[in-house]
Each structure stands twice: as structure tokens, then as C-alpha cells.
Design a protein around this motif. Structure first.
Motif, mmCIF file in Angstrom:
data_model
loop_
_atom_site.group_PDB
_atom_site.id
_atom_site.type_symbol
_atom_site.label_atom_id
_atom_site.label_comp_id
_atom_site.label_asym_id
_atom_site.label_seq_id
_atom_site.Cartn_x
_atom_site.Cartn_y
_atom_site.Cartn_z
ATOM 1 N N UNK A 422 -30.654 47.905 54.548
ATOM 2 C CA UNK A 422 -30.209 49.160 53.930
ATOM 3 C C UNK A 422 -28.779 48.976 53.411
ATOM 4 N N UNK A 423 -28.526 49.458 52.206
ATOM 5 C CA UNK A 423 -27.152 49.461 51.688
ATOM 6 C C UNK A 423 -26.819 50.856 51.165
ATOM 7 N N UNK A 424 -25.575 51.255 51.342
ATOM 8 C CA UNK A 424 -25.113 52.512 50.749
ATOM 9 C C UNK A 424 -24.234 52.156 49.561
ATOM 10 N N UNK A 425 -24.640 52.617 48.376
ATOM 11 C CA UNK A 425 -23.813 52.389 47.179
ATOM 12 C C UNK A 425 -23.337 53.752 46.682
ATOM 13 N N UNK A 426 -22.135 54.142 47.105
ATOM 14 C CA UNK A 426 -21.652 55.463 46.676
ATOM 15 C C UNK A 426 -21.222 55.459 45.214
ATOM 16 N N UNK A 427 -21.303 56.644 44.606
ATOM 17 C CA UNK A 427 -20.863 56.816 43.208
ATOM 18 C C UNK A 427 -19.625 57.689 43.113
ATOM 19 N N UNK A 428 -19.460 58.588 44.072
ATOM 20 C CA UNK A 428 -18.441 59.631 43.953
ATOM 21 C C UNK A 428 -17.074 59.167 44.429
ATOM 22 N N UNK A 429 -16.035 59.836 43.904
ATOM 23 C CA UNK A 429 -14.662 59.527 44.287
ATOM 24 C C UNK A 429 -14.285 60.271 45.565
ATOM 25 N N UNK A 430 -13.223 59.774 46.222
ATOM 26 C CA UNK A 430 -12.814 60.303 47.528
ATOM 27 C C UNK A 430 -12.519 61.809 47.493
ATOM 28 N N UNK A 431 -12.096 62.314 46.317
ATOM 29 C CA UNK A 431 -11.696 63.731 46.238
ATOM 30 C C UNK A 431 -12.811 64.616 45.676
ATOM 31 N N UNK A 432 -14.070 64.196 45.769
ATOM 32 C CA UNK A 432 -15.162 64.992 45.191
ATOM 33 C C UNK A 432 -15.446 66.289 45.955
ATOM 34 N N UNK A 433 -15.029 66.341 47.198
ATOM 35 C CA UNK A 433 -15.168 67.605 47.951
ATOM 36 C C UNK A 433 -16.605 67.950 48.316
ATOM 37 N N UNK A 434 -17.359 66.957 48.804
ATOM 38 C CA UNK A 434 -18.732 67.268 49.226
ATOM 39 C C UNK A 434 -18.676 68.293 50.365
ATOM 40 N N UNK A 435 -19.574 69.211 50.375
ATOM 41 C CA UNK A 435 -19.680 70.310 51.356
ATOM 42 C C UNK A 435 -18.582 71.353 51.197
ATOM 43 N N UNK A 436 -17.635 71.132 50.316
ATOM 44 C CA UNK A 436 -16.481 72.018 50.227
ATOM 45 C C UNK A 436 -16.565 72.893 48.978
ATOM 46 N N UNK A 437 -15.587 73.791 48.830
ATOM 47 C CA UNK A 437 -15.504 74.569 47.590
ATOM 48 C C UNK A 437 -15.122 73.611 46.458
ATOM 49 N N UNK A 438 -15.515 73.947 45.239
ATOM 50 C CA UNK A 438 -15.156 73.173 44.053
ATOM 51 C C UNK A 438 -15.604 71.716 44.125
ATOM 52 N N UNK A 439 -16.790 71.503 44.687
ATOM 53 C CA UNK A 439 -17.392 70.159 44.663
ATOM 54 C C UNK A 439 -17.507 69.703 43.204
ATOM 55 N N UNK A 440 -17.286 68.420 42.973
ATOM 56 C CA UNK A 440 -17.374 67.897 41.599
ATOM 57 C C UNK A 440 -17.791 66.438 41.619
ATOM 58 N N UNK A 441 -18.223 65.951 40.453
ATOM 59 C CA UNK A 441 -18.309 64.510 40.248
ATOM 60 C C UNK A 441 -17.581 64.256 38.933
ATOM 61 N N UNK A 442 -16.817 63.180 38.877
ATOM 62 C CA UNK A 442 -16.144 62.877 37.604
ATOM 63 C C UNK A 442 -17.185 62.399 36.607
ATOM 64 N N UNK A 443 -17.039 62.842 35.359
ATOM 65 C CA UNK A 443 -17.938 62.389 34.286
ATOM 66 C C UNK A 443 -17.976 60.849 34.282
#
Ligand SMILES: NCCCC(=O)N[C@@H](Cc1c[nH]cn1)C(=O)O
Ligand SMILES: [Zn+2]
Ligand SMILES: [Zn+2]
Length: 464
Positions: A422-443
Motif C-alpha cells: 500500500x502507498x499513500x500518494x497525497x495531492x493536497x498542500x499542508x494548508x488545505x484545511x481538511x475537515x476544517x472551514x474553508x477547505x480547498x485544493x489549489x488548482x
């Protein structure tokens, strides 16, 4: 939507309010709609899709709600090619604009290259990036370099209800031809530098109930003559961890894997701007001052967090009751080689010791309500090499080799049940705010991530 490929946009997916955490019929309907839309998208891409009925979920109040289907999809069945299986989830955490969102959480909104909306990074964006990578090969009329399978669920945020049973059941069917498993459900440790994740912590979640009676008391009428449940509970919770973050449960560190020089060097090699990390977390000061200590205490040491007290008065105002019974909630993030049932015994014994010293007449009940194992992979497996090469191609840099302090239970399940790398290949940046208000992904992350997955397929084909 592109009618030929059936490609959905992130905007359409974010607009579906697929909240699995709030157990209400409206959100369940949205979850079913989400899974149907995703199944349709995969079908249009040419995948063989099965939507597995997952039955229903019994709620503590006696209600029952249907569980959204799990999608099992397959593209390609060439025995000369390797088979990569991607896991993702399309349910989301609750989101309400009134909680401090600057935009409607269910309307994808672009501001300065950032795509805001619930589920953009966790996990709709990464699932779509995979689908888009596959559709790029279709659009170019090129054969897929590897066979691809998808397992996509809709109950991850609620604890992946019934998923383990399905993985067990499909072990010798859907998973039999799978060589490698990829998950993209976590974040980089930086804003710009990609990462590969090879370990996560586990979690053992506890409740400790202290009960005097099943009704509250007037503190003027009873205050002074009672063993107050809340006082017992605060003492119990206060006995768990000291002000430096050290867990006070005897024996808890006994099985933690010893630290080697080689391992310390892996933390030294990671680029982490502590100031940027601290500022973006909006924290005045962490418990530790160096990058290495911070990383080790997030990834390779256990931590204990106190989450809340059920039954306590938590509203504004000055209510004067003594709660008759209270339930404290805390959890311990577990690391290799800690054992869930040993931790359960150690915590129970410790709380019983502390409680007995208080000579309280109240009743105390300790329960471990969740026991999730830590996961660690062998970074020399083929797909780690393929992921590194793909990152070099797309981003022109070496990835950070990271672990994750949180828990992705499915990673350990795949390792234990399916026995595949199993490997985890993340796409999101550290400041994406998962579970938080204003969650985002950079274009940028979304598009480069899609390219990364396409490059990963090509590298897997070469290395398999
Ligand atoms: N960055 C990955 C996040 C995944 C996540 O949030 N997982 C939950 C799972 C969990 C653990 N205990 C209860 N649920 C987490 O809190 O780590
Ligand atoms: Zn997730
Ligand atoms: Zn999540």
C-alpha cells in the motif's frame, strides 16, 4: 460535463452534499446520489462497475439508515500488465457556512488559484484526479499502461462502516488480481513540495463514564456533601498526560519502536519550514522547537488527546447544576509496535488505580470504543519507486518521504487482509484545511496531481 467521456467536474461533485457524519435521511440521499454519479462517470469511461449494497446502519437511538453502496470498478484485464487498485471516498465532513466559511461550502469557488469547497481535498478532488488521469489516456486513444481498479466508498468519515467485511469478502475476487494499492487521502507536509506517505498512526478511543445518579443535582442543595462525578472525571482526565505532552499511563511507551540513527536521518532530510508551519497553523508555540522533534512526535511517538465531556454544561450562562453523570472522551494515537489490546488494559488499569485513590462512591466505567492499528510500509516496494520517479517527472523534485500522524484505517486493512503493498500518494498542500472551514485544493495541485497519476501509471508499467 463532457458527454463522450462522462467526465464530471469537481464543481458538480462538490455541489452534492454527501455528508456521512450527520445521520439524517437528507444527507443519506445525497450520498446515494454521489455514489450513483461516480458509478456513472466510471461506466462512461469504459469501466466494469459494481455498486455493492452495504445494508443498513443501526444508530444508537434505534433508528436505522441505509449505507451508500461501495463502488468496485475495473478497467482493463490484461494479464501481462500490473494491476493498480485505487481507494478513495466521496463522503465529506459536515459543513455549514454559518460555522465560518467565507463561501458556500457546497459551491466550488475559485479565489487566487485556490478551489474552495467541502471535499475539494478530502477526498473528491483526488478521486477525480485519478479518474481524469484515466480519461486522459482515453482522450489520447492510448491503451492504459496498467489495469486499474477502483474501490470507492461513501462512509469513510463515519468510520468506514462495513468496509472491512467487504474487503474480507472480496479478498479472493475483486482483490485477487491486484498487485498494488494506492490511497490519496492525506496531505503533503509543505505547500509546494510533493510527498509520499509510508506510515500512519493508529488510534484507540476511550470513554470513561463517572456516574452518581441519572439526574443532575442543585449545587446549592447538594454541593459540599457529594462525590461530584465531574470532579472525579476531571481528576481522571488530568492524570493521563503531563504539560509536556508525556503520557502518564504506566507502560504505554514500552513497545514503541526504538529510534535508530538511520531513522533520525530521514527526518533531517525532510524540508519543513517550522515558522511557516506554525504560522499557517495559527499556533503561538508548539511543545517542541526542532523540526525533528516535531516530526517524531507527530509520526513515531504516541500522543494522547482529550476530546470532550458528555453530560457537562457547555452553554453560555451560569447554570448551577452538578451533573449526575458525565462521560469523558480521549484517544491515544498509536505507533509501531504498540498493540491495541495491551493499550486498552494499560489505560483501564491506570484509570482504576487513580479512581480507587479518590475513595469516591461513584461508579466508573472505562470502554475502548475504537481500536485502529498503526500502519507502516516498506518503502523499497516497487510502487514507491514508481511514485518517486513520477514525482521527479512532473514536479522536477524528490518527494518528501513522510508519515501521517492521523489514521487511515483502510491502509492497515489492505495490508493485513489483502496482503498487498500500500502507498499513500497525497495531492493536497499542508494548508488545505481538511475537515476544517474553508477547505480547498489549489488548482495547481489538482492539475499537477492528475499529471502525477498519469505518470505513475506509466512508471508502474515499466517497473512491474
Ligand atoms: N489526513 C488523513 C485524515 C484521515 C482521518 O482524518 N482519519 C481519522 C480516522 C479516525 C481515527 N479515529 C477515528 N477516526 C482520524 O481522526 O485520524
Ligand atoms: Zn479523507
Ligand atoms: Zn476526512
Amino acid at each position: 460535463m463532457d458527454p463522450k467521456l462522462g467526465r464530471m467536474t469537481l464543481k458538480e461533485w462538490v455541489a452534492i452534499e454527501s455528508d456521512s457524519v450527520q445521520p439524517v435521511p437528507r444527507f443519506r440521499q445525497e450520498l446515494f446520489r454521489m455514489m450513483a454519479v461516480a458509478a456513472d462517470t466510471l461506466q462512461r469511461l469504459g469501466a466494469r462497475v459494481t455498486s455493492v449494497d452495504m445494508g443498513s446502519q443501526q444508530l444508537p437511538d434505534g433508528q436505522s439508515l441505509p449505507i451508500p453502496p461501495v463502488i468496485l470498478a475495473e478497467l482493463g484485464n490484461d494479464p501481462t500488465k500490473g494491476t493498480v487498485c485505487f481507494y478513495g471516498h466521496l463522503d465529506v465532513q459536515p459543513a455549514d457556512q454559518g460555522d465560518g466559511w467565507l463561501t458556500d461550502p457546497y459551491v466550488l469557488t475559485e479565489v487566487d488559484g485556490k478551489l474552495y469547497g467541502r471535499g475539494t481535498t478530502d477526498n473528491k478532488g483526488p478521486v477525480l484526479a485519478w479518474i481524469n488521469a484515466v480519461s486522459a489516456f482515453r482522450a489520447l486513444e492510448q491503451d492504459l499502461p496498467v489495469n486499474i481498479k477502483f474501490i470507492i466508498e461513501g462512509m469513510e468519515e463515519a468510520g468506514s462502516v462495513a468496509l472491512e467485511e467487504l474487503v474480507e469478502k472480496e479478498k479472493n475476487r475483486f482483490f485477487s488480481g491486484v498487485d498494488y494499492i494506492v490511497i490519496s487521502d492525506n496531505l503533503w507536509i509543505s505547500q509546494r513540495k510533493p510527498a509520499i506517505t509510508y506510515g500512519t498512526r493508529g488510534n484507540s478511543y476511550f470513554t470513561v463514564e463517572v456516574k452518581c445518579r441519572d439526574q443532575d443535582f442543585h449545587s446549592g442543595t447538594f454541593g459540599g456533601i457529594l462525590h461530584e462525578p465531574m470532579a472525579d472525571l476531571v481528576a481522571l482526565l488530568g492524570s493521563l498526560v503531563d504539560s509536556s505532552g508525556h503520557i502518564l499511563v504506566p507502560g504505554i511507551y514500552d513497545e514503541v519502536a526504538p529510534l535508530t540513527e538511520e531513522e533520525i536521518n530521514t527526518y533531517k532530510a525532510i524540508h519543513l519550514d517550522l515558522e511557516e508551519y506554525r504560522n499557517s497553523s495559527r499556533v503561538e508555540k508548539f511543545l517542541f522547537d526542532t523540526k525533528e522533534e516535531i516530526l517524531m512526535h507527530l509520526w513515531r511517538y504516541p500522543s494522547l488527546s482529550i476530546h470532550g465531556i458528555e453530560g457537562a454544561f457547555d452553554e453560555p450562562g451560569a447554570k448551577t447544576v452538578i451533573p449526575g453523570q458525565v462521560i469523558g472522551k480521549f484517544s491515544i494515537r498509536l505507533v509501531p509496535h504498540m498493540n491495541v489490546s495491551v493499550v486498552e488494559k494499560q489505560v483501564t488499569r491506570h484509570l482504576e488505580d487513580v479512581f480507587s485513590k479518590r475513595n469516591s462512591s461513584n461508579k466508573m466505567v472505562v470502554s475502548m470504543t475504537l481500536g485502529l492499528h498503526p500502519w507502516i510500509a516498506n518503502i523499497n516496494d516497487t510502487q514507491y519507486l514508481a511514485a518517486k520517479r513520477a514525482i521527479r517527472t512532473v514536479f522536477g523534485t524528490e518527494p518528501d518521504m513522510i508519515r501521517d500522524g492521523s489514521t487511515i484505517p483502510i491502509a492497515k486493512m489492505f495490508q493485513e487482509i489483502v496482503h498487498k503493498s500500500v502507498v499513500l500518494i497525497p495531492l493536497g498542500a499542508v494548508d488545505d484545511g481538511e475537515h476544517s472551514q474553508n477547505e480547498k485544493i489549489n488548482r495547481w495541485n489538482y492539475i499537477e496531481g492528475t499529471k502525477l497519476f498519469a505518470a505513475f501509471f506509466l512508471e508502474m508499467a515499466q517497473l512491474h
